[in-house]
Write a protein that holds these residues in place. Structure first.
Motif, short mmCIF file in Angstrom:
data_model
loop_
_atom_site.label_atom_id
_atom_site.label_comp_id
_atom_site.label_asym_id
_atom_site.label_seq_id
_atom_site.Cartn_x
_atom_site.Cartn_y
_atom_site.Cartn_z
N PRO A 1 1.47 1.45 2.78
CA PRO A 1 1.96 0.91 3.97
C PRO A 1 0.54 -0.53 3.69
CG PRO A 1 0.50 2.36 5.53
CD PRO A 1 0.83 2.42 4.08
N TYR B 1 1.88 -3.99 3.27
CA TYR B 1 2.21 -4.71 4.30
C TYR B 1 3.39 -3.81 5.93
CZ TYR B 1 2.69 -8.61 0.98
OH TYR B 1 2.26 -8.97 -0.21
N ASN B 2 2.46 -4.36 6.97
CA ASN B 2 2.61 -2.73 8.01
C ASN B 2 3.01 -3.50 8.56
OD1 ASN B 2 0.74 -5.25 9.47
ND2 ASN B 2 -1.13 -4.20 9.01
N LYS B 3 4.02 -4.15 8.84
CA LYS B 3 5.20 -4.49 9.77
C LYS B 3 6.81 -4.70 8.92
CE LYS B 3 6.12 -6.93 13.23
NZ LYS B 3 5.72 -8.10 14.57
N CYS C 1 8.32 -6.87 4.47
CA CYS C 1 7.51 -6.87 5.17
C CYS C 1 6.95 -8.28 5.53
CB CYS C 1 6.80 -5.89 4.46
SG CYS C 1 7.79 -4.07 4.07
N ASP D 1 -2.15 -5.24 4.51
CA ASP D 1 -3.35 -5.28 4.69
C ASP D 1 -4.18 -4.42 3.69
OD1 ASP D 1 -4.32 -3.06 6.23
OD2 ASP D 1 -3.05 -2.30 7.06
N ALA E 1 -4.73 -0.49 3.34
CA ALA E 1 -3.94 0.18 2.80
C ALA E 1 -3.77 0.02 1.43
CB ALA E 1 -2.50 -0.03 3.36
N ASN F 1 5.45 -0.29 -1.52
CA ASN F 1 5.46 -0.32 -0.09
C ASN F 1 6.63 0.19 1.14
OD1 ASN F 1 4.60 -1.88 2.00
ND2 ASN F 1 6.15 -3.38 2.04
N CYS G 1 6.22 -0.27 3.78
CA CYS G 1 6.09 -1.11 5.36
C CYS G 1 5.69 -0.87 6.84
CB CYS G 1 7.41 -2.36 5.57
SG CYS G 1 8.05 -2.96 4.65
N ALA G 2 5.33 0.68 6.49
CA ALA G 2 5.32 1.47 7.63
C ALA G 2 5.82 2.34 8.57
CB ALA G 2 3.62 1.23 8.29
N SER H 1 0.93 6.91 5.06
CA SER H 1 -0.22 7.35 5.19
C SER H 1 0.72 7.34 7.36
CB SER H 1 -0.94 6.06 5.78
OG SER H 1 0.27 5.38 6.32
N GLY I 1 -3.20 -0.51 14.26
CA GLY I 1 -1.73 -0.80 13.72
C GLY I 1 -0.73 -1.52 15.28
#
Length: 399
Positions: A7, A9-11, A28, A32, A35, A67, A69-70, A106, A235
């Protein structure tokens, strides 16, 4: 070829476009650094394996990292792209085989999506940070493995911690995903056996609108509870943390799950006003020799096409890499990262060490598949052609 899903990028922001090593269908935000370092540890470990004369001799391990993006949806698209061996214009078929295994993911919800879909195809998935006990179901997820303990054990330990301090009336915060819901559910089952009552369960998520976050803050303020467990990834917890600090909510003893107790972003003087003294169980840490020099050499000029490095450079230096370096806001090429202590602090390697172990677990499985003996026996005579190796065979060796 080993695939990696992180992730970085987490969003997730819904979009029909693509950008930077990411499957179609999503855009995204929220780079992060934590990450990103996991991606670099994977690369470092693979390069280390390739230099080892005894582990996979005369075999080069490649990698492709995407990636997530979570997001479970984006993570699944990435996994299908990797496992399916999607070709790119700059690869020849001989250099871009389908992956033999995935280092992913993750988040437990992401791993559930990936492992549930790839399981029937016998593609091994090794997670470095997905702890949901639900993933231990070998019938549903026969090809899922991990280098981090299940939350089955953490729930029991957290319940014992509450019992040790004789706290009888507590609250709980969960993330609105498999990690949070299953973790809090397991915890409640354990504390109820000890005669401990859970007054409320609040739910948060990084993408929740502010009114939902505020409702959880109000729940905390109106309750007489002074001890709260937060079984939430960093997050997802951060929006609530910021609002708690903003409203000056204090006097609460926080109990943390492993996902945020050692995270860097909450460890600030500002957050300490409300969250100082939090207790929790941490992920095991170990040193990785020679990792710091590897990290300090990261720069966008050595390999301009390296995934996520330009974004990393922008976050760390405040400028964007440019060939000419003339326009305002562009880097001159003289920037250095050697004094950036936070990213290069390798004394607290926890999840990073799990990534490192995951790579080596796959490498040893590949070695035994190709050489029919463990690497420790020093064999260099292949019993199988590299081109004939299948993910299914690697999976059985992992088991």
């Amino acid at each position: 070829m080993i695939g990696g899903i992180f992730p970085v990028y987490n969003k997730e922001v819904l979009s029909t476009s693509t950008f930077n090593s990411q499957p179609a269908g999503a855009k995204c935000a929220g780079f992060d650094l934590r990450a990103f370092r996991w991606t670099q540890v994977m690369i470092f470990a693979i390069e280390e394996v390739n230099r080892d004369p005894h582990l996979l001799p005369n075999v080069t391990v490649g990698y492709r990292i995407l990636n997530s993006c979570a997001s479970p949806g984006t993570s699944l698209r990435a996994a299908l792209a990797l496992a399916g061996g999607v070709e790119r214009a700059d690869y020849s078929p001989a250099c871009a085989p389908a992956v033999s295994a995935l280092i992913a993911e993750s988040g437990s919800s992401q791993s559930l999506a990936v492992a549930g879909t790839l399981g029937p195809f016998q593609v091994p998935v090794v997670s470095y940070f997905s702890t949901c006990a639900c993933l231990s179901d070998r019938v549903k997820y026969p090809t899922f493995f991990r280098t981090i303990p299940s939350d089955y054990f953490q729930a029991k330990a957290l319940a014992a911690l509450v019992k040790r301090f004789n706290w009888r009336w507590i609250g709980a915060i969960q993330s609105d995903n498999d990690y949070g819901r299953n973790g809090v559910s397991a915890f409640i089952q354990e504390v109820e056996k000890l005669g401990i009552c859970v007054a409320f369960v609040g739910t948060v998520l990084r993408t929740y609108p502010m009114d939902k976050i505020l409702s959880v803050v109000d729940m905390i303020k109106q309750s007489t509870v002074k001890v709260i467990l937060a079984f939430v990834p960093e997050g997802d917890f951060r929006p609530l943390m910021l609002e708690i600090v903003k409203q000056n909510v204090s006097g609460v003893q926080w109990i943390a799950s492993e996902a945020w107790i050692t995270a860097a972003r909450p460890s600030t003087p500002e957050m300490y006003r409300s969250f100082g003294g939090a207790l929790g169980f941490v992920v095991h840490k170990r040193a990785i020799p020679n990792l710091k020099p590897f990290l300090t050499e990261i720069n966008p000029y050595a390999n301009p096409e390296a995934a996520f490095v330009k974004e990393f450079w922008g976050v760390m230096t405040g400028c964007s890499p440019s060939v000419n370096g003339e326009a305002k806001g562009f880097c001159t090429g003289n920037e250095t990262l050697r004094d950036s202590d936070v990213f290069f602090d390798v004394t607290q390697l926890r999840v990073s060490y799990n990534v490192y172990n995951a790579v080596y677990a796959v490498a040893h499985a590949l070695h035994k598949t190709l050489f029919c003996q463990p690497a420790s026996q020093g064999t260099n005579h292949m019993c199988k052609n590299v081109s004939a190796i299948s993910a299914k065979e690697v999976r059985y060796v992992c088991s």
